[in-house]
Every structure is written in C-alpha cells, then in structure tokens.
Design a protein around this motif. Structure first.
Motif, PDB file in Angstrom:
ATOM      1  N   ILE A 182      12.869  -2.042   8.197  1.00  0.00           N
ATOM      2  CA  ILE A 182      12.498  -0.649   8.434  1.00  0.00           C
ATOM      3  C   ILE A 182      11.392  -0.242   7.474  1.00  0.00           C
ATOM      4  N   ARG A 183      10.609   0.717   7.914  1.00  0.00           N
ATOM      5  CA  ARG A 183       9.422   1.164   7.188  1.00  0.00           C
ATOM      6  C   ARG A 183       9.563   2.640   6.828  1.00  0.00           C
ATOM      7  N   LEU A 184       9.103   2.960   5.634  1.00  0.00           N
ATOM      8  CA  LEU A 184       9.091   4.359   5.184  1.00  0.00           C
ATOM      9  C   LEU A 184       7.726   4.609   4.555  1.00  0.00           C
ATOM     10  N   ASP A 185       6.970   5.538   5.103  1.00  0.00           N
ATOM     11  CA  ASP A 185       5.640   5.822   4.557  1.00  0.00           C
ATOM     12  C   ASP A 185       5.745   6.649   3.281  1.00  0.00           C
ATOM     13  N   LEU A 186       4.858   6.331   2.327  1.00  0.00           N
ATOM     14  CA  LEU A 186       4.790   7.110   1.089  1.00  0.00           C
ATOM     15  C   LEU A 186       3.921   8.338   1.360  1.00  0.00           C
ATOM     16  N   ASP A 187       4.576   9.454   1.521  1.00  0.00           N
ATOM     17  CA  ASP A 187       3.854  10.666   1.888  1.00  0.00           C
ATOM     18  C   ASP A 187       4.423  11.838   1.098  1.00  0.00           C
ATOM     19  N   GLY A 192       0.833  -1.203   0.000  1.00  0.00           N
ATOM     20  CA  GLY A 192       0.000   0.000   0.000  1.00  0.00           C
ATOM     21  C   GLY A 192       0.862   1.246   0.000  1.00  0.00           C
ATOM     22  N   GLU A 193       0.701   2.064   1.004  1.00  0.00           N
ATOM     23  CA  GLU A 193       1.449   3.333   1.079  1.00  0.00           C
ATOM     24  C   GLU A 193       2.676   3.228   1.984  1.00  0.00           C
ATOM     25  N   ASP A 215       7.397 -10.863   3.438  1.00  0.00           N
ATOM     26  CA  ASP A 215       6.712 -11.428   2.269  1.00  0.00           C
ATOM     27  C   ASP A 215       6.727 -10.429   1.108  1.00  0.00           C
ATOM     28  N   ALA A 216       6.469  -9.173   1.428  1.00  0.00           N
ATOM     29  CA  ALA A 216       6.429  -8.153   0.366  1.00  0.00           C
ATOM     30  C   ALA A 216       7.791  -8.010  -0.298  1.00  0.00           C
TER      31      ALA A 216
END
Lengths: 228, 228
Positions: free
Chosen positions: A168-173, A68-69, A140-141
């Motif tokens: 680690i996670r980075l939001d699409l913003d 997703g985002e 999985d992604a």
C-alpha cells in the motif's frame, strides 16, 4: 495575488500545515521541513500505522519504505489493514507515525522530566499498489529501508512471493515533524536542589552481526554492514 | 461448568483473547501472557497512542507508565487527546501500542527479510483520572517508567503543575503481545546463494549521561544511572 503583502508563497521544501498537523501545544517543536521529515523517516525501522476498524482505532507496528514523496507498507495479502485497502476505490484513511527517542531528560522537578525525541506524523489515505513496476520499486525500497543497498544483494521476490504480498502507498502531503532537543528546563528556583539533572542519551546503531549458521562457505560480511 | 471436558478455565496469568487481539496471520507469534506483556511495556519509553478524531485515525507518540493492570498517559490539559477524555462520561476509545525492534533479519531472499521485534497492543477506553491520590500515583509511575526509582529523587509536582497536567487511564484488559525471535527463515533452495544472511542486533541501553551545566556543586551521578 502574487506580489501582495498577504500570505507569502509557500516554499516547496516544506509541507503545507493543516488543522491536523498544527499541534495544539508546543508549536515551536513542530516542523514542516521536507528534508528533516525525510531524515526522520529514513532513520526508522518500524512505523506505527493507525486506522479505524468498526469505529475504533487500531495501531500496528510495521516496516515501511520511502521513495521520494511516497511511503510504502507491505504485508501478507491476508493481513487486516492490507485487506481493508483492497478494492481500493475509496482507500483507507490512515495515520502513520515514526518516532525516535534520542535521550531521557532528567530534571530536578518531576514535572520537567521529558525525552528528547524526533517524530513524524503522516495523515492521509492509503491505496493498494497494483502496478507491477511500482510494486517492485516499493518492495526494493522496503528492503533498502532496513539496510541501504541490501535489495541488490538478495534474491528478488518470485511470482509466488509477489502474489502473496500486498503493497500500500501513502503520499507525503499532510505531514509534520515534532521534536524536542536540548537540555533540562528546570525552574530557576529548583536549580539548587540536590537532585542530579541532565541528559541520558540512548545508544543507537548496530551491534555485531550474527551470521546464519548455514551461510554458504566463503560468504563475507558485506561492506554495508561493517560500517555499523 | 467447572470439571467438564470443554473449554479449560482461563488461567489468570493471561489476558483473554478477543476478536481484536487474535491476529489474522502468524498467530504463533501472538501471546497473551501477562508477565511477557508487562515486561515489554516496562521496557519501552514511548507508546503510540491511537484515537479517532472526526472519523480519521490519529497516532501520537507519548510517555506512559504502568501500575499493575493500568496504564497511565499524561499531558497538558490543553493537548488534543487529553481534552477528548475530559468530561469523560463515555471515555475515549484508544489503541496503545509499544514496540521494540531487537534485530534486523537479513535473509538471502528479499521476501524473507524481517525484523525481530516485541510489541504489545492494548485496546480499550481511556478515562480521565481526577482522584488526587491516583493522579499522584500515576505521575510517579510516569517518571519511574523512564528511570526506575527516579520519582523519589526529584521534586514532586506542585499545585500549579498538577493543575496543568491531565492524566488518563487505560486498563489492561484487551491486550496481546506479538513477537518474532530467532534466526533467518530462508527457503531450502536459497541456502547456497552467495548473499550474507543473519541477524543484525540493534544496540540498546544508555550511553554516558551528560550532566546539566548548572548542577548543584557536589551532586553525584545516582546509582540508578551508573548501572546503565
């Protein structure tokens, strides 16, 4: 303020431009369209992840996945950028860039040589993912990003492997795409020059898969690879 | 200190490792061999150039060229990173990275999925090039980098074009290559699993060139393109 004739409401299928995502030149090549951004991201194998270490920039290639985002990056718990997001109260400011080179653009003039490309630049803060279910989803992604559907056709990570892996996670913003498409843009007075001009597309996709010599007998090439 | 049994003299065909160019993990994948570094750089079309702006990292794709131990990047005099090297007393700290993805590595275990890749990371300070002859050399190298020999078969930049183009230089000094080659590294106990495993090489090179519709009559496809 709805209904006024001022700034129109931002459609939800685009990212909101910011000072960092509006280019200083060729703004006509920029796009904030989410569908386009996702398509460019999904087509890539590696991103280039930038962060600041001791005041200097560092840019490393790494695998990534999208849900997703959200973008996910993983690596050894000992690797440098992943360690820097640990104890991740403040997070790590990053810039994550994905680029596809589609064609070389050969103009009659040296100046108008270019490439056709599609790129996405994501600015933001990366945080370590610690919640077990989100970590599973992210891993999985990451596998499915390389070959869609592959995570279901492989042994999932065991406890020891999970413990060795940081996510680690980075939001699409704060996101923009930039692209050049189309043909040669020579000056009118150069058109009669005797130099060949045109596009040289780069080849894409898979070559023939090469099976591991130790493949279990009778293991067929999966459908998701034969499509190439 | 020559002749002592301590540190052997560093051969001149390798870059000297530094704290920044020795990876925190998989050091066996790192190389400082100049010939290898040059080959990886010369094969790429775009690099990812990282710099710091207002304390945050920025990573942008851009064309580049190499002349010996120097890399050149160019752009509009109005573009952000190039403006930041202007009045270039201190220069701009950058990290320039080039990556090739050669093959997808599909393991039986999700954990051992990987890619075969070759990358070069260059740390250093970028300076604006103002000397006219070096600028010409750099601009030729940028065109020849995309298609070797092309700069001789195009109209050189005129005064106006040169005035609109900024060129920056980055010396190859603090440099490393990193690469993964070879096959699948599954755990011995996973070898009998029924999942297909192996390498999926990515296609490389040019597809058929597409001539500009306004090509001057009788202009043949040059030899440097027909080789593909």
């Amino acid at each position: 303020m709805q209904g006024t004739t001022g700034t129109p409401p931002q459609p939800t299928d685009t990212y909101q431009p910011t000072d960092r995502t509006v280019p200083t030149r060729a703004p006509d090549r920029a796009s904030y369209d989410k569908e386009l951004v996702h398509a460019i991201l999904d087509e890539g194998y590696v991103c280039h992840l930038g962060f600041v270490r001791d005041g200097a920039p560092v840019v490393l290639p790494t695998l990534y996945g999208r849900v997703g985002e959200r973008l996910y990056v993983h690596g050894s718990t000992g690797s440098r950028p992943l360690r820097m997001t640990g104890a991740a109260d403040p997070g790590l400011p990053v810039c994550l860039t994905v680029t596809h080179v589609d064609a070389l653009v050969l103009a009659r003039s040296a100046f108008h040589h270019s490439i056709n490309y599609r790129s996405v630049v994501v600015h933001g803060t990366a945080y370590e993912v610690t919640e077990p279910e989100e970590r599973r989803t992210a891993l999985d992604a990451l596998v499915d990003h390389v070959v869609p559907g592959r995570s279901r056709d492989s042994r999932p990570a065991n406890k020891k492997e999970l413990a060795a892996t940081a996510v680690i996670r980075l939001d699409l913003d704060e996101v923009s795409a930039k692209l050049r498409t189309g043909g040669v843009n020579d000056e009118p007075e150069d058109l009669a020059l005797p130099h060949w001009a045109g596009l040289v597309p780069l080849r894409k996709g898979y070559a023939a898969p090469v099976a591991d010599p130790a493949l279990a007998p009778g293991t067929a090439l999966p459908d998701y690879l034969s499509a190439g």
